[in-house]
Design a protein around this motif. Structure first.
Motif, PDB file in Angstrom:
ATOM      1  N   TYR A   1      -8.548 -27.558  28.019  1.00 37.26           N
ATOM      2  CA  TYR A   1      -8.652 -26.259  27.343  1.00 37.26           C
ATOM      3  C   TYR A   1      -9.885 -26.211  26.445  1.00 37.26           C
ATOM      4  N   PHE A   2     -10.119 -27.278  25.692  1.00 32.20           N
ATOM      5  CA  PHE A   2     -11.272 -27.334  24.796  1.00 32.20           C
ATOM      6  C   PHE A   2     -12.585 -27.193  25.566  1.00 32.20           C
ATOM      7  N   VAL A   3     -12.670 -27.891  26.706  1.00 30.83           N
ATOM      8  CA  VAL A   3     -13.899 -27.860  27.503  1.00 30.83           C
ATOM      9  C   VAL A   3     -14.164 -26.462  28.044  1.00 30.83           C
ATOM     10  N   PHE A   4     -13.162 -25.826  28.628  1.00 26.57           N
ATOM     11  CA  PHE A   4     -13.406 -24.566  29.320  1.00 26.57           C
ATOM     12  C   PHE A   4     -13.291 -23.338  28.417  1.00 26.57           C
ATOM     13  N   ALA A   5     -12.611 -23.464  27.288  1.00 24.80           N
ATOM     14  CA  ALA A   5     -12.505 -22.324  26.378  1.00 24.80           C
ATOM     15  C   ALA A   5     -13.635 -22.316  25.347  1.00 24.80           C
ATOM     16  N   TRP A   6     -14.159 -23.494  25.006  1.00 27.41           N
ATOM     17  CA  TRP A   6     -15.170 -23.522  23.931  1.00 27.41           C
ATOM     18  C   TRP A   6     -16.414 -24.338  24.294  1.00 27.41           C
ATOM     19  N   PHE A   7     -16.252 -25.575  24.746  1.00 30.28           N
ATOM     20  CA  PHE A   7     -17.420 -26.449  24.937  1.00 30.28           C
ATOM     21  C   PHE A   7     -18.302 -25.993  26.089  1.00 30.28           C
ATOM     22  N   ARG A   8     -17.746 -25.614  27.185  1.00 30.40           N
ATOM     23  CA  ARG A   8     -18.373 -24.963  28.318  1.00 30.40           C
ATOM     24  C   ARG A   8     -19.670 -25.616  28.793  1.00 30.40           C
ATOM     25  N   GLU A   9     -20.775 -24.864  28.762  1.00 35.45           N
ATOM     26  CA  GLU A   9     -22.049 -25.372  29.299  1.00 35.45           C
ATOM     27  C   GLU A   9     -22.596 -26.554  28.510  1.00 35.45           C
ATOM     28  N   GLN A  10     -22.049 -26.802  27.322  1.00 32.38           N
ATOM     29  CA  GLN A  10     -22.496 -27.946  26.527  1.00 32.38           C
ATOM     30  C   GLN A  10     -22.168 -29.268  27.228  1.00 32.38           C
ATOM     31  N   VAL A  11     -21.160 -29.266  28.088  1.00 34.69           N
ATOM     32  CA  VAL A  11     -20.823 -30.469  28.857  1.00 34.69           C
ATOM     33  C   VAL A  11     -22.017 -30.879  29.711  1.00 34.69           C
ATOM     34  N   CYS A  12     -22.602 -29.890  30.394  1.00 38.27           N
ATOM     35  CA  CYS A  12     -23.744 -30.174  31.273  1.00 38.27           C
ATOM     36  C   CYS A  12     -24.979 -30.563  30.483  1.00 38.27           C
ATOM     37  N   THR A  13     -25.152 -29.956  29.320  1.00 35.21           N
ATOM     38  CA  THR A  13     -26.373 -30.152  28.537  1.00 35.21           C
ATOM     39  C   THR A  13     -26.330 -31.404  27.680  1.00 35.21           C
ATOM     40  N   LEU A  14     -25.188 -31.654  27.037  1.00 37.29           N
ATOM     41  CA  LEU A  14     -25.119 -32.709  26.032  1.00 37.29           C
ATOM     42  C   LEU A  14     -24.343 -33.954  26.466  1.00 37.29           C
ATOM     43  N   VAL A  15     -23.401 -33.817  27.409  1.00 32.24           N
ATOM     44  CA  VAL A  15     -22.485 -34.914  27.716  1.00 32.24           C
ATOM     45  C   VAL A  15     -22.766 -35.561  29.067  1.00 32.24           C
ATOM     46  N   CYS A  16     -22.935 -34.758  30.098  1.00 32.19           N
ATOM     47  CA  CYS A  16     -23.007 -35.276  31.466  1.00 32.19           C
ATOM     48  C   CYS A  16     -24.201 -36.212  31.664  1.00 32.19           C
ATOM     49  N   PRO A  17     -23.957 -37.460  32.090  1.00 37.55           N
ATOM     50  CA  PRO A  17     -25.068 -38.398  32.312  1.00 37.55           C
ATOM     51  C   PRO A  17     -25.920 -38.022  33.519  1.00 37.55           C
ATOM     52  N   TYR A  18     -25.339 -37.290  34.464  1.00 31.34           N
ATOM     53  CA  TYR A  18     -26.095 -36.900  35.655  1.00 31.34           C
ATOM     54  C   TYR A  18     -27.262 -35.986  35.289  1.00 31.34           C
ATOM     55  N   GLY A  19     -27.052 -35.145  34.273  1.00 29.77           N
ATOM     56  CA  GLY A  19     -28.133 -34.279  33.815  1.00 29.77           C
ATOM     57  C   GLY A  19     -29.310 -35.074  33.266  1.00 29.77           C
ATOM     58  N   ARG A  20     -29.012 -36.194  32.617  1.00 28.60           N
ATOM     59  CA  ARG A  20     -30.087 -37.056  32.114  1.00 28.60           C
ATOM     60  C   ARG A  20     -30.759 -37.804  33.262  1.00 28.60           C
ATOM     61  N   LEU A  21     -29.962 -38.174  34.256  1.00 24.44           N
ATOM     62  CA  LEU A  21     -30.482 -38.941  35.380  1.00 24.44           C
ATOM     63  C   LEU A  21     -31.498 -38.146  36.182  1.00 24.44           C
ATOM     64  N   GLN A  22     -31.332 -36.823  36.243  1.00 24.08           N
ATOM     65  CA  GLN A  22     -32.231 -36.020  37.058  1.00 24.08           C
ATOM     66  C   GLN A  22     -33.668 -36.078  36.561  1.00 24.08           C
ATOM     67  N   GLY A  23     -33.847 -36.281  35.255  1.00 20.71           N
ATOM     68  CA  GLY A  23     -35.206 -36.360  34.723  1.00 20.71           C
ATOM     69  C   GLY A  23     -35.985 -37.540  35.284  1.00 20.71           C
ATOM     70  N   VAL A  24     -35.266 -38.594  35.672  1.00 19.21           N
ATOM     71  CA  VAL A  24     -35.900 -39.782  36.243  1.00 19.21           C
ATOM     72  C   VAL A  24     -36.128 -39.613  37.741  1.00 19.21           C
ATOM     73  N   LEU A  25     -35.224 -38.927  38.424  1.00 19.18           N
ATOM     74  CA  LEU A  25     -35.241 -38.871  39.880  1.00 19.18           C
ATOM     75  C   LEU A  25     -36.044 -37.706  40.449  1.00 19.18           C
ATOM     76  N   ILE A  26     -36.126 -36.607  39.730  1.00 17.01           N
ATOM     77  CA  ILE A  26     -36.778 -35.421  40.260  1.00 17.01           C
ATOM     78  C   ILE A  26     -38.298 -35.539  40.120  1.00 17.01           C
ATOM     79  N   ASP A  27     -39.016 -35.187  41.194  1.00 20.47           N
ATOM     80  CA  ASP A  27     -40.473 -35.143  41.141  1.00 20.47           C
ATOM     81  C   ASP A  27     -40.946 -33.854  41.801  1.00 20.47           C
ATOM     82  N   LYS A  28     -42.221 -33.759  42.095  1.00 21.17           N
ATOM     83  CA  LYS A  28     -42.780 -32.527  42.642  1.00 21.17           C
ATOM     84  C   LYS A  28     -42.368 -32.259  44.085  1.00 21.17           C
TER      85      LYS A  28
END
Length: 484
Positions: free
Chosen positions: A221-248
């Motif tokens: 409930y906390f995630v979907f009622a309030w935290f929402r997109e912050q999960v992708c931005t602040l918590v999810c490690p996959y979002g951080r991983l993309q900075g290393v893997l993505i190129d042109k």
């Protein structure tokens, strides 16, 4: 960055308007660090329809799998506490941990390869967080509170009867859905039958389970009622991983800055190309529809989950003003900057080779995993004994039936071939499906056959057809002998 470099950047070698500021903070927080609530407009269009169909299919799979059984076994169950694992209806045990570990490594390599080629398409199309948020909770919000403007109006007005009713109804439905999701998740851990049994007996019979359910329901409930997109931005490690893997060379959602700049408002019947104007009419629709609140025209950003809402919004506007679609589209950065087609790079090829080898090896291990596993272990501190010219050792055995069928097996000494084995009880071992049988066995050899004080022997397990289904090498103790 100097002013000259900024001007050059604005002149066509980049697509960020103010490079020194737009990456300084995430778009869901202001300069003081306070949360900025995102009110995305309800998306519509071709990609939104595709994502909706994919999401509903995955939701049906997620909610349906706990109720599917194969030969009486759960289709998928990961019970770490009880060390019970079922994948595709096949039982796995701690003895198979190396196979599960290899499967996890293979999955990780697949994610890496997938990200290198397709960027964060997983986040926008397949991630449970995005699917639950956009296809369930957000749709309920649209149905009760209305689209973007109505939500913003409701949020800013005082707590009157309308606001209390709408917010209360929405939050109540959120709690019910969070409770359902929690129960489904627990079915993947302990199985549907156990969950229904706990529900039937009530919270007083299972207080610990009840508390855990409440905690996880509150977390959802906390995630979907309030935290929402912050999960992708602040918590999810996959979002951080993309900075290393993505190129042109990575396919992502990109804004074609060469075609779009210089952006300016739409004027009917004007020749924008002759006036030096780009196709972007600065309508801001790609921004208001974004569930993470970013401006895709600033370039690739950490917050972007490749949900394609901006593509649909931009294509809709382009169609209305008579300009070509695809100003925002799936593309590579090199394609945008140098107008080169997508290429399967050497790095992608290397990941593909590694992934293929891992999948092949994993398949080989699964194929040769066997339906049965036996072990014969000498108890600590138990010595051999000699009787009528026979040396006897005692062993504790465990035989695990990994198959979905009941089996009857016999046990024989394979090497040396003069050994005799006697089991406690019957000479045959009856194995129930997915169960382990334990017992003791006496292994005897003539004194003349034992040349060493500790000698290796092999014990085989045979099915009713006389085929050996497993073997185990252990040691046999005898009297100490001095060789002359």
């Amino acid at each position: 960055m100097s002013e000259k470099e900024i001007k050059e950047y604005k002149g066509g070698q980049g697509q960020v308007v103010e490079p020194e500021t737009f990456r300084d903070s995430v778009n869901t927080m202001d300069s003081t660090g306070k949360r900025k609530w995102v009110f995305p407009r309800k998306p519509k269009g071709k990609y939104t329809n595709y994502r909706t169909w994919v999401s509903y299919f995955l939701l049906a799979v997620l909610f349906g799998l706990p109720f599917i059984t194969i030969d009486g076994n759960p289709f998928l169950m990961i019970n770490i506490l009880e060390r019970e694992f079922f994948i595709l209806g096949q039982p796995f045990y701690p003895q198979d941990f190396f196979i599960l570990a290899l499967g996890a490594i293979t999955s990780l390599v697949f994610i890496i390869l997938f990200t290198v080629v397709f960027g964060r398409i997983f986040c926008g199309w397949l991630c449970p967080q995005t699917i639950f948020m956009e296809m369930i909770f957000r749709k309920i919000e649209y149905a009760i509170e209305g689209d973007r403007n109505k939500q913003m109006k409701l949020d800013s007005q005082p707590w009157n009867a309308e606001k209390i009713w709408k917010k209360g109804l929405k939050w109540s439905i959120y709690v019910v859905i969070s409770l359902v999701i929690t129960h489904i998740m627990f079915m993947y851990i302990v199985g549907k039958d156990e969950v229904f049994r706990i529900m039937k007996q009530g919270p007083f019979a299972h207080p610990t389970n009840f508390i855990v359910m409440i905690v996880f329901t509150g977390a959802f409930y906390f995630v979907f009622a309030w935290f929402r997109e912050q999960v992708c931005t602040l918590v999810c490690p996959y979002g951080r991983l993309q900075g290393v893997l993505i190129d042109k060379e990575t396919i992502n959602v990109y804004y074609d800055f060469k075609r779009g700049e210089n952006r300016s408002k739409w004027r009917k019947n004007e020749d924008r190309k002759a006036l030096g104007k780009g196709d972007c009419i600065d309508c801001n629709q790609c921004v208001v529809v974004c569930p993470t609140g970013i401006d895709i025209r600033n370039g690739q950003q950490l917050e972007c989950v490749n949900c394609t809402a901006c593509i649909d919004a931009c294509d809709e506007v382009m169609e209305k003003v008579g300009l070509p679609k695809g100003l925002i589209r799936y593309a590579t950065e090199r394609e945008i900057e140098q107008e080169e087609k997508f290429k399967f790079t050497n790095r992608m090829k290397a990941y593909t080779v590694v992934l293929t080898l891992l999948v092949g090896f994993l398949g080989f291990l699964l194929y040769n995993r066997g339906d049965l596993e036996a072990k014969f272990i000498k108890p600590a501190g138990v010595n051999y004994f000699v009787n009528e010219g026979q040396i006897t050792n005692i062993y504790n055995y465990t035989i695990l039936n990994k198959s979905n069928e009941d089996k009857v097996v016999t046990v024989k000494v394979i090497s040396p071939n003069h050994g005799k084995i006697t089991l406690s009880g019957s000479q045959k071992v009856y194995l129930k499906r997915d169960k382990m049988v334990k017992g003791s066995a006496n292994v005897s050899f003539p004194e003349s056959e034992i040349k060493l004080s500790k000698q290796n022997i092999v014990i085989g397990v045979f099915n009713e057809k006389g085929e050996m289904v497993d073997s185990f090498e252990t040691y046999f103790e005898g009297p100490f002998k001095i060789a002359f």
